[in-house]
Scaffold this motif. Structure first.
Motif, PDB file in Angstrom:
ATOM      1  N   GLN A 133      92.291  45.748  31.147  1.00  0.00           N
ATOM      2  CA  GLN A 133      93.656  46.190  31.433  1.00  0.00           C
ATOM      3  C   GLN A 133      94.640  45.541  30.466  1.00  0.00           C
ATOM      4  O   GLN A 133      95.555  46.203  29.966  1.00  0.00           O
ATOM      5  CB  GLN A 133      94.026  45.847  32.879  1.00  0.00           C
ATOM      6  CG  GLN A 133      93.303  46.674  33.925  1.00  0.00           C
ATOM      7  CD  GLN A 133      93.550  46.164  35.331  1.00  0.00           C
ATOM      8  OE1 GLN A 133      94.449  45.368  35.572  1.00  0.00           O
ATOM      9  NE2 GLN A 133      92.725  46.613  36.273  1.00  0.00           N
ATOM     10  N   LEU A 137      97.032  47.522  27.837  1.00  0.00           N
ATOM     11  CA  LEU A 137      98.489  47.319  27.797  1.00  0.00           C
ATOM     12  C   LEU A 137      98.935  46.965  26.385  1.00  0.00           C
ATOM     13  O   LEU A 137      99.924  47.520  25.879  1.00  0.00           O
ATOM     14  CB  LEU A 137      98.884  46.210  28.776  1.00  0.00           C
ATOM     15  CG  LEU A 137     100.375  45.865  28.839  1.00  0.00           C
ATOM     16  CD1 LEU A 137     101.196  47.066  29.293  1.00  0.00           C
ATOM     17  CD2 LEU A 137     100.604  44.674  29.777  1.00  0.00           C
ATOM     18  N   ASP A 149      93.049  50.390  36.292  1.00  0.00           N
ATOM     19  CA  ASP A 149      93.636  49.950  37.562  1.00  0.00           C
ATOM     20  C   ASP A 149      92.882  50.591  38.719  1.00  0.00           C
ATOM     21  O   ASP A 149      92.470  49.915  39.681  1.00  0.00           O
ATOM     22  CB  ASP A 149      95.116  50.335  37.586  1.00  0.00           C
ATOM     23  CG  ASP A 149      95.860  49.779  38.790  1.00  0.00           C
ATOM     24  OD1 ASP A 149      95.373  49.943  39.920  1.00  0.00           O
ATOM     25  OD2 ASP A 149      96.930  49.175  38.602  1.00  0.00           O
ATOM     26  N   ARG A 180     103.671  55.659  40.428  1.00  0.00           N
ATOM     27  CA  ARG A 180     103.052  54.590  39.624  1.00  0.00           C
ATOM     28  C   ARG A 180     103.083  54.954  38.143  1.00  0.00           C
ATOM     29  O   ARG A 180     103.303  54.094  37.290  1.00  0.00           O
ATOM     30  CB  ARG A 180     101.617  54.363  40.090  1.00  0.00           C
ATOM     31  CG  ARG A 180     101.483  53.744  41.472  1.00  0.00           C
ATOM     32  CD  ARG A 180     100.035  53.752  41.933  1.00  0.00           C
ATOM     33  NE  ARG A 180      99.179  52.999  41.026  1.00  0.00           N
ATOM     34  CZ  ARG A 180      97.881  53.275  40.852  1.00  0.00           C
ATOM     35  NH1 ARG A 180      97.311  54.287  41.477  1.00  0.00           N
ATOM     36  NH2 ARG A 180      97.166  52.535  40.023  1.00  0.00           N
ATOM     37  N   LEU A 184     104.572  52.884  34.413  1.00  0.00           N
ATOM     38  CA  LEU A 184     103.589  52.385  33.448  1.00  0.00           C
ATOM     39  C   LEU A 184     104.200  51.951  32.109  1.00  0.00           C
ATOM     40  O   LEU A 184     103.728  50.979  31.513  1.00  0.00           O
ATOM     41  CB  LEU A 184     102.501  53.437  33.195  1.00  0.00           C
ATOM     42  CG  LEU A 184     101.330  53.465  34.173  1.00  0.00           C
ATOM     43  CD1 LEU A 184     100.334  54.544  33.768  1.00  0.00           C
ATOM     44  CD2 LEU A 184     100.636  52.113  34.262  1.00  0.00           C
ATOM     45  N   ILE A 190     104.228  45.825  34.334  1.00  0.00           N
ATOM     46  CA  ILE A 190     102.779  46.023  34.365  1.00  0.00           C
ATOM     47  C   ILE A 190     102.049  44.713  34.094  1.00  0.00           C
ATOM     48  O   ILE A 190     100.965  44.471  34.642  1.00  0.00           O
ATOM     49  CB  ILE A 190     102.355  47.113  33.367  1.00  0.00           C
ATOM     50  CG1 ILE A 190     103.012  48.448  33.746  1.00  0.00           C
ATOM     51  CG2 ILE A 190     100.837  47.267  33.353  1.00  0.00           C
ATOM     52  CD1 ILE A 190     102.731  48.912  35.173  1.00  0.00           C
TER      53      ILE A 190
END
Length: 239
Positions: A133, A137, A149, A180, A184, A190
């Motif tokens: 994750q 990102l 996620d 959601r 993002l 996040i």
């Protein structure tokens, strides 16, 4: 499709998803799943007009499976059909967001309790998902981040011995998932979400049921707490 219709790029994105999964199964089932995920992922936007004719052409099917899929989406509260007016993607309904939040929070708290304690190998797998994750990102891969996620939470349900419950949760939370998706792009927020994931895994590893329950509850309520800001920023997306 009129004002607000999908541009060619957005239609192509939907088409590419359907074309890759056309083998086997009923056409209407495949169209339903692809349109459902396009709505969940905001590739079809809240309030977006839909045309059976254009969707059938772009998805490479006849109008019949498109009509059947739209009827199912209407029953699910994800498409609005107004006689003599037209068919549109349903806007995000806050009452359904809150119901989905309640279902997810309640079931995930139960899953956390059952999943404790975990073997070290299980924790390692969860930590790899969290690291992935962070990489997503950093790379700006928002679609990948969302799926990672989902994978983390799905894994927690699997560790509880009830993997099918996560599939049930996913069916209830399309409106919630659309909210959601709106947050993002907020890198700072996040980053906090990913940190919460790490804390939840810490609680699982240590067998801290009370702490894990509190963390899951706060995590599940994060997006709902952003409702005033999101409705202000995206007024056309909400009913």
């Amino acid at each position: 499709m009129g004002e607000g219709a999908l541009d060619d790029g957005r239609r192509a994105a939907v088409l590419s998803l359907v074309e890759r999964t056309r083998r086997g199964g009923r056409a209407s089932d495949q169209v339903f799943e692809q349109l459902l995920e396009a709505i969940r992922g905001l590739r079809l936007l809240p309030g977006q007009p839909l045309s059976e004719t254009e969707l059938a052409r772009d998805l490479g099917v006849s109008r019949t499976p498109v009509r059947e899929a739209i009827a199912r989406l209407t029953d699910a509260g994800l498409v609005d059909v107004v006689p003599q007016v037209g068919t549109t993607v349903a806007k995000i309904r806050l009452a359904e967001v809150e119901e989905a939040r309640f279902v997810r929070e309640s079931l995930e708290i139960a899953a956390i309790k059952v999943a404790m304690p975990l073997a070290a190998a299980d924790v390692a797998g969860l930590r790899r998902l969290i690291e992935d994750q962070r990489h997503a990102l950093d790379a700006g891969d928002l679609d990948g981040l969302f799926e990672l996620d989902e994978a983390l939470h799905g894994r927690i349900f699997a560790l509880s011995g009830h993997p099918g419950v996560w599939a049930t949760v996913r069916r209830t939370k399309v409106h919630l998932d659309r909210m959601r998706r709106l947050v993002l792009p907020d890198r700072a927020l996040i980053s906090e979400v990913i940190a919460e994931h790490a804390s939840i895994v810490d609680a699982l590893e240590s067998g801290d049921a009370i702490g894990g329950e509190d963390l899951v509850r706060a995590h599940a309520r994060r997006v709902s707490a952003l409702t005033p800001e999101l409705t202000r920023r995206f007024p056309d997306h909400f009913a």
